[in-house]
Design an enzyme around this catalytic site. Structure first.
Site, PDB file in Angstrom:
ATOM      1  N   LYS A   1     -67.620 -61.375 -47.021  1.00 46.47           N
ATOM      2  CA  LYS A   1     -66.516 -61.758 -46.133  1.00 46.47           C
ATOM      3  C   LYS A   1     -67.068 -61.652 -44.711  1.00 46.47           C
ATOM      4  O   LYS A   1     -67.136 -60.580 -44.135  1.00 46.47           O
ATOM      5  CB  LYS A   1     -65.322 -60.803 -46.318  1.00 46.47           C
ATOM      6  CG  LYS A   1     -63.960 -61.369 -45.928  1.00 46.47           C
ATOM      7  CD  LYS A   1     -63.815 -61.887 -44.507  1.00 46.47           C
ATOM      8  CE  LYS A   1     -63.350 -60.830 -43.539  1.00 46.47           C
ATOM      9  NZ  LYS A   1     -63.277 -61.373 -42.140  1.00 46.47           N
TER      10      LYS A   1
ATOM     11  N   GLU B   1     -70.570 -48.576 -41.739  1.00 48.94           N
ATOM     12  CA  GLU B   1     -71.454 -48.437 -40.580  1.00 48.94           C
ATOM     13  C   GLU B   1     -70.600 -48.754 -39.364  1.00 48.94           C
ATOM     14  O   GLU B   1     -70.157 -49.886 -39.193  1.00 48.94           O
ATOM     15  CB  GLU B   1     -72.599 -49.451 -40.735  1.00 48.94           C
ATOM     16  CG  GLU B   1     -73.746 -49.216 -39.810  1.00 48.94           C
ATOM     17  CD  GLU B   1     -74.301 -47.824 -39.926  1.00 48.94           C
ATOM     18  OE1 GLU B   1     -74.609 -47.377 -41.039  1.00 48.94           O
ATOM     19  OE2 GLU B   1     -74.395 -47.155 -38.883  1.00 48.94           O
TER      20      GLU B   1
ATOM     21  N   CYS C   1     -74.355 -51.906 -32.127  1.00 47.55           N
ATOM     22  CA  CYS C   1     -73.893 -50.523 -32.313  1.00 47.55           C
ATOM     23  C   CYS C   1     -74.965 -49.549 -31.900  1.00 47.55           C
ATOM     24  O   CYS C   1     -74.697 -48.389 -31.656  1.00 47.55           O
ATOM     25  CB  CYS C   1     -73.357 -50.232 -33.700  1.00 47.55           C
ATOM     26  SG  CYS C   1     -74.099 -51.146 -34.974  1.00 47.55           S
TER      27      CYS C   1
ATOM     28  N   GLU D   1     -66.846 -46.127 -27.162  1.00 51.45           N
ATOM     29  CA  GLU D   1     -67.709 -47.304 -27.293  1.00 51.45           C
ATOM     30  C   GLU D   1     -67.069 -48.499 -26.589  1.00 51.45           C
ATOM     31  O   GLU D   1     -65.941 -48.878 -26.889  1.00 51.45           O
ATOM     32  CB  GLU D   1     -67.929 -47.626 -28.776  1.00 51.45           C
ATOM     33  CG  GLU D   1     -68.984 -48.685 -28.980  1.00 51.45           C
ATOM     34  CD  GLU D   1     -69.251 -48.983 -30.454  1.00 51.45           C
ATOM     35  OE1 GLU D   1     -68.276 -49.110 -31.224  1.00 51.45           O
ATOM     36  OE2 GLU D   1     -70.429 -49.110 -30.831  1.00 51.45           O
TER      37      GLU D   1
HETATM   38  C1  UN1 Z   1     -76.157 -53.346 -35.122  1.00 57.28           C
HETATM   39  O1  UN1 Z   1     -76.024 -53.287 -33.912  1.00 57.28           O
HETATM   40  O2  UN1 Z   1     -75.179 -53.377 -35.869  1.00 57.28           O
HETATM   41  O3  UN1 Z   1     -81.909 -51.878 -34.168  1.00 57.28           O
HETATM   42  C2  UN1 Z   1     -77.471 -53.495 -35.786  1.00 57.28           C
HETATM   43  C3  UN1 Z   1     -81.238 -52.801 -33.752  1.00 57.28           C
HETATM   44  C4  UN1 Z   1     -81.046 -54.031 -34.622  1.00 57.28           C
HETATM   45  C5  UN1 Z   1     -79.885 -53.884 -35.513  1.00 57.28           C
HETATM   46  C6  UN1 Z   1     -78.627 -53.440 -34.850  1.00 57.28           C
HETATM   47  N1  UN1 Z   1     -82.241 -54.272 -35.378  1.00 57.28           N
HETATM   48  O4  UN1 Z   1     -80.685 -52.764 -32.674  1.00 57.28           O
END
Ligand code: UN1
Length: 493
Positions: A172, A247, A281, A384
């Site tokens: 999804k 996550e 993230c 955040e």
């Molecule tokens: C994310 O922001 O959900 O290490 C993943 C990193 C990327 C992946 C980020 N390879 O910033």
């Protein structure tokens, strides 16, 4: 260009008249629609995945790996086209869009090889003439809820380990990036994956996402997204004891000590804070700086932020593209106000929408922003923001830096920049995050290592690397007694 479509049991379906509108963040122009699917389509996709499961799970894993290897080769050939689609649907700049696709290619090559491993353990028994081992078994139908910020990479992180282990999947994708998910799955289809093994259902989280999470034939859910959604999904999965990986957010800190090479530190911070316009993230959103270099670092960082080239992601030389949607700008603006008015921090770069001209005037841009004189408990240092905003905090020494670093609810990625080996080693152990970078910023994870966070970032699982294979397989423990008699563990010694 590939459009957002559902893919159920090998059949592609476009959006109907009620499709969800999709926009190019660079211009604000409408670029298409995604199907507004819901429970009926989820039911059909899960039924297809369930029907495909027996044959797929019985296909030898090295053969599954060969198909995924072919998918990697196809993605390589389509890399530029997929990269363009990434920029068009969510705005990130060209190098990063191509990197997003490369991350999926890397994952496909890596996981293809794992088809010839999928190791269990063998171990001695406490009894003679008996051996013990573990086997990996597939689990069943996996529901994968993927975000827009890595619209090709994250669907690959979730689906490829699931597939090599013999599971079938329903993806999804985010409402913004259904075209990217479709293009990725086209590569799997072209590689020869049987129908029903991979399915896509578009739609909102409230309808399609919820139906997927609650479907009784879906045994595994993996979701990347907000904390709020993560908690809701967790509650719904708990009811049915589903395997769950979430996550969620981050508030990642980069520590800079007095002995650091400041020009390098600034480069690393700019990349971590403004890469993907701060919408990772793993973004470096707190810069924790020792007092001796604080003023100089703030000055260099502000200058660096102001020198970032904002523009259309596909234009050469641009390093900060738009953010994903108007509500993201509104959220960033709320935090700018909070930073200045409630928190009393000092805005030293950015803080507003830039003046854009021509077709970019309709796009959703925000200036790379630096707040200085931030204290650890300010809202801009705790919450955040998910935009190109970073907060600089002054500390006296390494111990205080570590304490400040660890003082948020999140624990995804942490970093330290110093030439002092002992300080690096101490930080490596002391930073309360799932990922630590020594002498770099907070972004740049590679696919063959576990990715994920602790505390409010996750629920203890990791994706990618062998950890991803652990999540998508069930361990079966096997005892083989060839003594010819009854030997009782713990009793017959
Ligand atoms: C994310 O922001 O959900 O290490 C993943 C990193 C990327 C992946 C980020 N390879 O910033």
């Amino acid at each position: 260009m590939t459009t957002a479509r559902d893919f159920i049991n090998g059949i592609w379906t476009e959006a109907g008249d009620d499709g969800i509108e999709m926009f190019d963040p660079a211009t604000g122009e409408m670029i298409g629609t995604a199907p507004r699917s819901g429970k009926a389509e989820i039911d059909a996709a899960v039924a297809a995945a369930k029907a495909a499961f027996p044959a797929w799970s019985e296909t030898p894993a090295p053969k599954r790996g060969e198909l995924l290897f072919r998918a990697a080769q196809i993605m390589e050939r389509r890399k530029e086209e997929l990269g363009r689609l990434v920029t068009r649907e969510m705005g990130k700049v060209k190098d990063e869009a191509l990197g997003d696709v490369q991350e999926a290619i890397d994952m496909a090559y890596y996981i293809a090889g794992e088809g010839r491993r999928l190791y269990g353990h063998t171990t001695p028994s406490e009894l003679p003439n008996k051996i013990c081992m573990t086997l990996r078994e597939p689990i069943g139908v996996c529901g994968l809820i993927t975000p827009w910020n890595f619209p090709v990479a994250i669907p690959s992180w979730k689906s490829l380990p699931a597939l090599i282990c013999g599971n079938t999947v329903v993806i999804k994708p985010s409402e913004e990036t259904g075209g990217c998910a479709a293009a990725y799955v086209e590569c799997l289809e072209a590689a020869g994956l049987p129908k029903g093994v991979v399915n896509i259902v578009n739609g909102t989280g409230e309808e399609a996402g919820d139906a997927l999470v609650k479907h009784p034939d879906v045994h595994v859910i993996s979701m990347t997204g907000s904390n709020e959604t993560g908690r809701l999904v967790s509650k719904n999965c708990a009811e049915a004891l589903k395997h769950l990986h979430v996550e969620l957010g981050g508030k990642n800190g980069i520590i800079v000590l007095d002995d650091a090479d400041l020009d390098f530190a600034v480069q690393a911070i700019l990349w971590s804070a403004y890469g993907t316009s701060g919408q990772r993230c793993t973004a470096g959103s707190r810069i924790i700086v020792q007092a001796g270099v604080y003023d100089e670092l703030v000055e260099k960082l502000a200058a660096g932020a102001k020198a970032q080239k904002i523009g259309h992601g596909w234009e050469d030389g641009v390093n900060v593209g738009p953010v994903v949607r108007p509500s993201a700008i509104e959220k960033i603006e709320r935090y700018i106000k909070i930073g200045v008015e409630e928190d009393g921090a000092r805005l030293v770069a950015g803080g507003k929408r830039p003046e854009m001209t021509g077709e970019l005037a309709g796009g959703w841009y925000f200036e790379p922003t630096v707040f200085a004189d931030v204290t650890p408990n300010m809202r801009i240092a705790q919450e955040e923001i998910f935009g190109p905003v970073t907060a600089v905090i002054k500390v006296q020494d390494l111990d205080e830096a570590i304490q400040v670093h660890n003082g948020t609810p999140y624990g995804l990625s942490g970093a330290i920049i110093t030439k002092d080996l002992a300080a690096s080693m101490k930080a490596m152990r002391a930073l309360k995050t799932g990922i630590v970078y020594l002498h770099n910023g907070t972004i740049g994870a590679e696919v063959h290592l576990p990715f994920g966070g602790i505390k409010a970032t996750g629920n203890g699982h990791r994706e990618a690397g062998i950890a991803g294979i652990d999540f998508y397989s069930e361990l079966k423990t096997v005892y083989i007694d060839y003594s010819g008699g009854l030997q009782r563990a713990q009793i017959d010694t």
